[in-house]
Design an enzyme around this catalytic site. Structure first.
Site, PDB file in Angstrom:
ATOM      1  CE  LYS A  78     -14.609  -4.962   6.247  1.00 28.82           C
ATOM      2  NZ  LYS A  78     -14.245  -6.358   6.592  1.00 28.82           N
ATOM      3  N   GLY A  79     -10.205   0.219   5.491  1.00 27.42           N
ATOM      4  CA  GLY A  79      -8.955   0.777   6.000  1.00 27.42           C
ATOM      5  C   GLY A  79      -8.963   2.265   6.289  1.00 27.42           C
TER       6      GLY A  79
ATOM      7  CD  GLU B 203      -7.500   3.215   0.002  1.00 33.81           C
ATOM      8  OE1 GLU B 203      -8.167   3.192   1.043  1.00 33.81           O
ATOM      9  OE2 GLU B 203      -7.452   2.285  -0.828  1.00 33.81           O
ATOM     10  CG  ASP B 204      -5.950   2.109   3.844  1.00 35.65           C
ATOM     11  OD1 ASP B 204      -5.901   2.244   2.602  1.00 35.65           O
ATOM     12  OD2 ASP B 204      -6.124   1.001   4.394  1.00 35.65           O
TER      13      ASP B 204
ATOM     14  CG  ASP C 194       1.466  -1.306  -1.853  1.00 39.88           C
ATOM     15  OD1 ASP C 194       2.645  -0.953  -1.780  1.00 39.88           O
ATOM     16  OD2 ASP C 194       1.115  -2.500  -1.790  1.00 39.88           O
TER      17      ASP C 194
ATOM     18  CE  LYS D  34       3.602  -0.209   2.380  1.00 40.63           C
ATOM     19  NZ  LYS D  34       3.181  -1.631   2.283  1.00 40.63           N
TER      20      LYS D  34
ATOM     21  CG  PHE E 240       2.298  -5.595   5.743  1.00 40.08           C
ATOM     22  CD1 PHE E 240       1.693  -5.629   4.492  1.00 40.08           C
ATOM     23  CD2 PHE E 240       1.521  -5.787   6.873  1.00 40.08           C
ATOM     24  CE1 PHE E 240       0.323  -5.849   4.380  1.00 40.08           C
ATOM     25  CE2 PHE E 240       0.147  -6.012   6.758  1.00 40.08           C
ATOM     26  CZ  PHE E 240      -0.446  -6.048   5.518  1.00 40.08           C
ATOM     27  CB  VAL E 241       2.288   0.094   7.783  1.00 36.72           C
ATOM     28  CG1 VAL E 241       3.703   0.551   7.494  1.00 36.72           C
ATOM     29  CG2 VAL E 241       1.362   0.447   6.624  1.00 36.72           C
TER      30      VAL E 241
ATOM     31  CG  ASP F 102      -6.556  -5.468   7.293  1.00 42.59           C
ATOM     32  OD1 ASP F 102      -6.402  -4.616   6.390  1.00 42.59           O
ATOM     33  OD2 ASP F 102      -6.769  -6.674   7.061  1.00 42.59           O
TER      34      ASP F 102
ATOM     35  NE  ARG G  26     -10.081  -3.732   9.319  1.00 44.82           N
ATOM     36  CZ  ARG G  26      -9.687  -3.686   8.055  1.00 44.82           C
ATOM     37  NH1 ARG G  26      -9.005  -2.634   7.624  1.00 44.82           N
ATOM     38  NH2 ARG G  26      -9.954  -4.666   7.220  1.00 44.82           N
TER      39      ARG G  26
HETATM   40  P1  IMP Z   1      -2.800  -0.622  -4.030  1.00 47.06           P
HETATM   41  O1  IMP Z   1      -4.004  -0.899  -4.900  1.00 47.06           O
HETATM   42  O2  IMP Z   1      -1.703  -1.606  -4.266  1.00 47.06           O
HETATM   43  O3  IMP Z   1      -2.329   0.792  -4.097  1.00 47.06           O
HETATM   44  O4  IMP Z   1      -3.225  -0.978  -2.578  1.00 47.06           O
HETATM   45  C1  IMP Z   1      -3.887  -0.185  -1.739  1.00 47.06           C
HETATM   46  C2  IMP Z   1      -4.489  -1.035  -0.641  1.00 47.06           C
HETATM   47  O5  IMP Z   1      -3.645  -2.127  -0.273  1.00 47.06           O
HETATM   48  C3  IMP Z   1      -4.678  -0.223   0.604  1.00 47.06           C
HETATM   49  O6  IMP Z   1      -5.962   0.337   0.661  1.00 47.06           O
HETATM   50  C4  IMP Z   1      -4.497  -1.249   1.699  1.00 47.06           C
HETATM   51  O7  IMP Z   1      -5.740  -1.824   2.020  1.00 47.06           O
HETATM   52  C5  IMP Z   1      -3.615  -2.300   1.113  1.00 47.06           C
HETATM   53  N1  IMP Z   1      -2.226  -2.159   1.606  1.00 47.06           N
HETATM   54  C6  IMP Z   1      -1.144  -1.696   0.952  1.00 47.06           C
HETATM   55  N2  IMP Z   1      -0.042  -1.695   1.712  1.00 47.06           N
HETATM   56  C7  IMP Z   1      -0.452  -2.165   2.915  1.00 47.06           C
HETATM   57  C8  IMP Z   1       0.246  -2.383   4.156  1.00 47.06           C
HETATM   58  O8  IMP Z   1       1.448  -2.136   4.331  1.00 47.06           O
HETATM   59  N3  IMP Z   1      -0.511  -2.877   5.173  1.00 47.06           N
HETATM   60  C9  IMP Z   1      -1.830  -3.153   5.045  1.00 47.06           C
HETATM   61  N4  IMP Z   1      -2.508  -2.960   3.916  1.00 47.06           N
HETATM   62  C10 IMP Z   1      -1.824  -2.472   2.852  1.00 47.06           C
HETATM   63 MG    MG Z   2      -7.648  -0.653   1.463  1.00 50.19          MG
END
Ligand code: IMP
Ligand code: MG
Length: 174
Positions: A42-43, A98-99, A102, A130, A151-152, A158, A164
């Site tokens: 949903k992000g 994508e939001d 990470d 990030k 953490f954002v 969220d 959100r």
């Molecule tokens: P990845 O698979 O580790 O790259 O994660 C991506 C997903 O993790 C994003 O779509 C977010 O939903 C979540 N995420 C990563 N960092 C944060 C954060 O700082 N706050 C909230 N959600 C995060």
């Molecule tokens: Mg996400």
């Protein structure tokens, strides 16, 4: 949430300006293409809604949902499909929106999955990157802002399913 401190990291105005810049770039790059925007629930809902209204080329949009963090602030490392696209993407120019990237696990998984469906192209747009936290090498094609390993929340992102609705990107400080 009682006692939670939030500091503004990226203001509403900064986001608006950067989203417009990304849309200009995307409009130019996709002028001769068949743009199919895939928003990740949903992000990315807030980001993709603002972005498509600034894009000046015709497009279609659909959504996918993937499980990532659940109710914690640490990635489980497990990527699970919760909702797939309603339409085939064969021959189309897919832009995953994508939001935040990470570890890179979510976007690596999604990119591979969509590539296997024989689109003409697959690119990715993320509001936040990030890079310090990457577990898999992954370079998004469009990045709104590079952020530190904090953490954002807000603008669709969220913490425990909350925050959100904030119009800015904030950092949880306690
Ligand atoms: P990845 O698979 O580790 O790259 O994660 C991506 C997903 O993790 C994003 O779509 C977010 O939903 C979540 N995420 C990563 N960092 C944060 C954060 O700082 N706050 C909230 N959600 C995060
Ligand atoms: Mg996400």
């Amino acid at each position: 949430m009682i006692g939670l401190q939030v500091r503004v990291l990226i203001s509403e105005e900064e986001i608006k300006k950067r989203v417009s810049e990304l849309a200009v770039q995307i409009s130019r790059d996709y002028a001769e293409k068949d743009l199919f925007v895939v928003g990740i629930l949903k992000g990315a809902v807030v980001f993709v809604s603002d972005l498509i209204r600034e894009i000046a080329v015709p497009l279609e949009m659909d959504f996918m949902a993937i499980s990532s963090y659940g109710a914690s602030t640490q990635s489980s490392g497990v990527v699970k499909m919760l909702k797939d696209l309603d339409t085939p993407v064969e021959g189309r120019d897919v832009l995953i929106v994508e939001d935040i990237i990470d570890t890179g696990l979510t976007l690596s998984y999604l990119t591979e999955l969509l590539r296997s469906r024989k689109p003409n192209s697959v690119q990715t747009a993320v509001l936040l990157d990030k890079p310090d936290r990457r577990k898999i090498e992954y370079v998004p094609d469009y990045v709104g802002f590079t952020v530190p390993d904090k953490f954002v929340i807000g603008y669709g992102i969220d913490y425990n399913h909350k925050f959100r609705e904030l119009p800015y990107i904030g950092v949880v400080t306690s």
